[in-house]
Design an enzyme around this catalytic site. Structure first.
Site, PDB file in Angstrom:
ATOM      1  CE1 TYR A  18      -3.960   2.227   0.663  1.00 24.97           C
ATOM      2  CE2 TYR A  18      -2.327   3.453   1.909  1.00 24.97           C
ATOM      3  CZ  TYR A  18      -3.558   3.384   1.302  1.00 24.97           C
ATOM      4  OH  TYR A  18      -4.391   4.473   1.319  1.00 24.97           O
ATOM      5  CG  HIS A  22      -0.745   5.707  -1.481  1.00 24.27           C
ATOM      6  ND1 HIS A  22      -1.310   4.448  -1.428  1.00 24.27           N
ATOM      7  CD2 HIS A  22      -1.769   6.580  -1.617  1.00 24.27           C
ATOM      8  CE1 HIS A  22      -2.626   4.567  -1.512  1.00 24.27           C
ATOM      9  NE2 HIS A  22      -2.933   5.843  -1.632  1.00 24.27           N
ATOM     10  CE1 TYR A  41      -5.734  11.686   1.133  1.00 24.62           C
ATOM     11  CE2 TYR A  41      -6.026  12.306  -1.148  1.00 24.62           C
ATOM     12  CZ  TYR A  41      -6.295  11.467  -0.095  1.00 24.62           C
ATOM     13  OH  TYR A  41      -7.127  10.395  -0.275  1.00 24.62           O
ATOM     14  CD1 TRP A  76      -6.206   5.422  -6.098  1.00 23.51           C
ATOM     15  CD2 TRP A  76      -4.263   5.333  -7.207  1.00 23.51           C
ATOM     16  NE1 TRP A  76      -5.202   5.343  -5.177  1.00 23.51           N
ATOM     17  CE2 TRP A  76      -4.000   5.289  -5.827  1.00 23.51           C
ATOM     18  CE3 TRP A  76      -3.206   5.290  -8.105  1.00 23.51           C
ATOM     19  CZ2 TRP A  76      -2.710   5.201  -5.316  1.00 23.51           C
ATOM     20  CZ3 TRP A  76      -1.914   5.206  -7.590  1.00 23.51           C
ATOM     21  CH2 TRP A  76      -1.678   5.164  -6.215  1.00 23.51           C
ATOM     22  CD1 TRP A  77     -10.519   4.713  -5.907  1.00 22.65           C
ATOM     23  CD2 TRP A  77     -12.567   4.592  -6.764  1.00 22.65           C
ATOM     24  NE1 TRP A  77     -11.236   5.773  -5.419  1.00 22.65           N
ATOM     25  CE2 TRP A  77     -12.497   5.716  -5.929  1.00 22.65           C
ATOM     26  CE3 TRP A  77     -13.761   4.321  -7.434  1.00 22.65           C
ATOM     27  CZ2 TRP A  77     -13.586   6.559  -5.719  1.00 22.65           C
ATOM     28  CZ3 TRP A  77     -14.836   5.152  -7.229  1.00 22.65           C
ATOM     29  CH2 TRP A  77     -14.755   6.258  -6.377  1.00 22.65           C
TER      30      TRP A  77
END
Length: 104
Positions: A18, A22, A41, A76-77
């Site tokens: 993960y 990113h 963010y 992306w999802w």
């Protein structure tokens, strides 16, 4: 500026993957986030519970709500669905937290 905090879940054993994804976020994804008003963010991980806490600031709730309709967001999802809990449309299962305190 609107502050948002969202809780999601990453699958156990996939914390490093993960984070890697990113760290290598696609430039076109970053561009879209900025175009739809995202600033400041951050995503935090509680490795004991696999909980992700996303904090971001947005310019406009209505504009931000349209970001999930973009082609890059959908891509992306789909890319992330194997490392985290997702809904049938591949969007992350998420709970938006209500702000109860803020100090500048």
């Amino acid at each position: 500026m609107v502050r948002k905090c969202i809780v999601m879940k990453v699958f156990s054993g996939l914390h490093d993957e993960y984070k890697k994804r990113h760290n290598e976020i696609w430039p076109e994804m970053v561009k879209m986030l900025h175009q739809y008003g995202a600033k400041n963010y951050s995503i935090f991980l509680d490795s004991e519970t696999n909980s992700l806490f996303a904090y971001l600031e947005i310019e406009d709730e209505e504009l931000w709500s349209k970001s999930d309709e973009t082609e890059i967001c959908q891509k992306w999802w789909k890319y992330m669905k194997d490392v985290m809990e997702t809904n049938e449309d591949n969007s992350p299962v998420s709970i938006e937290l209500k702000e109860v305190f803020h100090l500048d």
